[in-house]
Each structure stands twice: as structure tokens, then as C-alpha cells.
Design an enzyme around this catalytic site. Structure first.
Site, PDB file in Angstrom:
ATOM      1  N   VAL A  86       0.838  -1.195   0.000  1.00 53.69           N
ATOM      2  CA  VAL A  86       0.000   0.000   0.000  1.00 53.69           C
ATOM      3  C   VAL A  86       0.880   1.254   0.000  1.00 53.69           C
ATOM      4  CG1 VAL A  86      -1.795   1.279   1.220  1.00 53.69           C
ATOM      5  CG2 VAL A  86      -1.824  -1.230   1.229  1.00 53.69           C
ATOM      6  N   LYS A  87       0.701   2.060  -1.026  1.00 54.20           N
ATOM      7  CA  LYS A  87       1.496   3.277  -1.165  1.00 54.20           C
ATOM      8  C   LYS A  87       0.766   4.433  -0.475  1.00 54.20           C
ATOM      9  CE  LYS A  87       3.203   4.105  -5.296  1.00 54.20           C
ATOM     10  NZ  LYS A  87       3.386   4.706  -6.659  1.00 54.20           N
ATOM     11  N   VAL A  88       1.452   5.068   0.486  1.00 56.43           N
ATOM     12  CA  VAL A  88       0.848   6.094   1.337  1.00 56.43           C
ATOM     13  C   VAL A  88       1.690   7.369   1.278  1.00 56.43           C
ATOM     14  CG1 VAL A  88       0.093   6.653   3.683  1.00 56.43           C
ATOM     15  CG2 VAL A  88       0.002   4.280   2.873  1.00 56.43           C
TER      16      VAL A  88
END
Length: 221
Positions: A86-88
Site C-alpha cells: 500500500v502506497k501512502v
């Protein structure tokens, strides 16, 4: 150094996979839209298809900016496939969310990083990857690769396990310099990776080999 492809284009992903040099993928909503992938169901299905091609991590980016929404969106993305990361974004609620994801067994990629301080926060939150944007830093008049070097030094001194994923790659030389600087991963459009093949002496040398082979009477192919 691992090679990730920064795209949502399935043909390019397959080409890089067939070359045998593909270790993973990074994507974002803009890259999805560029391929005409819109709507939640279509995006999720596209991520699933990418994961079936690539035997490596696939970064899927959230578009929310508040903690609760980032968590909800990230959980949904992580459920698509075990390879999803998950890219945050590196914002206050993003750091808080990355710590929550880390504590709950969901890997993250901390994105939109432009300083060493931001990279330290990513590592403290337990991000699997930190993504300094090399090209965009260059655009601002600074040297993006120097930031990669600085992060590498800090992580080595402090023993942080977060991998440095050099992003916003603009040319083949960026890839080479990031490798020299100690990046663990480089994510790039396919054209820049293929650009590593090019050298005029290779072209002229191959042309001479072919010409000499023809003169010798040997058959090609």
C-alpha cells in the site's frame, strides 16, 4: 538493485517480465487513468491482473488523506493479492496510517518523499519502502540522487530496514547513479530501462561482426 516498472500498461509489464529483469511494479491513480482504467471495480481487477503477471511487489496507491479513509482504502487494496504494497503519502495521517499498517501486517511504500527528515519518519513508521522522487527534486534545482545518498547513509547508520525505492526516474543515467548511491530499488518507465542497452560502440561493433560474418560466407540465423 531491483528494477520496478512505473506503469499500469499491461503490454509494457509483460515485455519487462519477458526480458527477465522485472522485480515489481509501482502504480498510482494517474497511471491507471492513463490506461483508461476508472472505477473501483476496474482498478481492483487491473491490480489483480498485474499481480498475476509479476512475481514481486506491486505498489497500489491510496488517494485518501485522512487516517480512517487511508486505513479503509489500504485494507481493501491489500486484500487484492499478497504482493500488494500500500502506497501512502508522507503526510501526518499517512505516517499514523503506516504505523497502523505495520502493526497489522500490511506492507507500505511511503511516497512523495523529498527530504531526509521525511525518510526518517517513513522508516520509524515501519514502511517497507521509501520513495524519494529523484526527477522532481532535480526539477526544483537540487540533486535528487544526493538525497538517495543521504537517506542511504542515515539508514545504514541507524540500522533502518526500510528499502530505498528511487522514483521519478527521468533517464537511464538516473538509474545508474541511483545504483551507485545505494538505492535498493529503482522504479522507472520501460523506455529508460531499455535505454541502458544503448551504446554507439555496441551498435558499430555488432554491425562489423555481421558484415564480417557475411564476408566469410557463413549463414546468419
Amino acid at each position: 538493485m531491483k528494477f520496478f516498472l512505473d506503469t499500469a500498461n499491461l503490454a509494457q509489464i509483460q515485455e519487462a517480465h519477458d526480458l527477465g529483469i522485472l522485480d515489481g511494479i509501482t502504480t498510482n491513480p494517474s497511471l491507471m487513468a492513463k490506461e483508461g482504467i476508472t472505477g473501483e471495480a476496474a482498478v481492483i481487477n487491473h491490480y489483480r491482473t498485474i499481480c498475476e503477471i509479476v512475481d514481486g511487489d506491486v505498489s497500489a496507491e491510496v488517494f485518501s488523506t485522512d487516517f480512517d479513509s487511508i486505513i479503509a482504502e489500504g485494507k481493501k487494496l491489500a486484500a487484492i493479492h499478497p504482493n500488494i504494497v500500500v502506497k501512502v503519502p508522507i503526510i501526518k495521517d499517512g505516517v499514523k496510517a503506516m504505523k497502523w499498517f505495520t502493526d497489522n501486517g500490511i506492507r507500505t511504500n511511503c511516497t512523495l518523499v523529498f527530504s531526509a527528515g521525511q525518510a526518517i519518519l517513513c522508516a520509524k513508521a515501519g514502511a517497507a519502502y521509501v520513495s524519494p522522487f529523484v526527477g522532481r527534486i532535480d526539477d526544483s534545482g537540487w540533486d535528487g540522487v544526493q538525497l538517495v545518498e543521504q537517506i542511504r547513509h542515515i539508514y545504514d547508520v541507524q540500522g533502518f530496514k526500510t528499502q530505498i525505492l528511487a522514483a521519478s526516474i527521468r533517464n537511464p543515467n538516473h538509474i545508474i547513479r541511483c545504483a551507485e548511491a545505494g538505492a535498493d530499488v529503482c522504479t522507472s518507465p520501460l523506455e529508460h530501462i531499455l535505454g541502458l542497452l544503448n551504446h554507439p560502440l555496441t551498435d558499430s561493433g555488432l554491425a562489423k561482426f555481421i558484415a564480417d560474418t557475411k564476408k566469410s560466407g557463413m549463414t546468419l540465423g
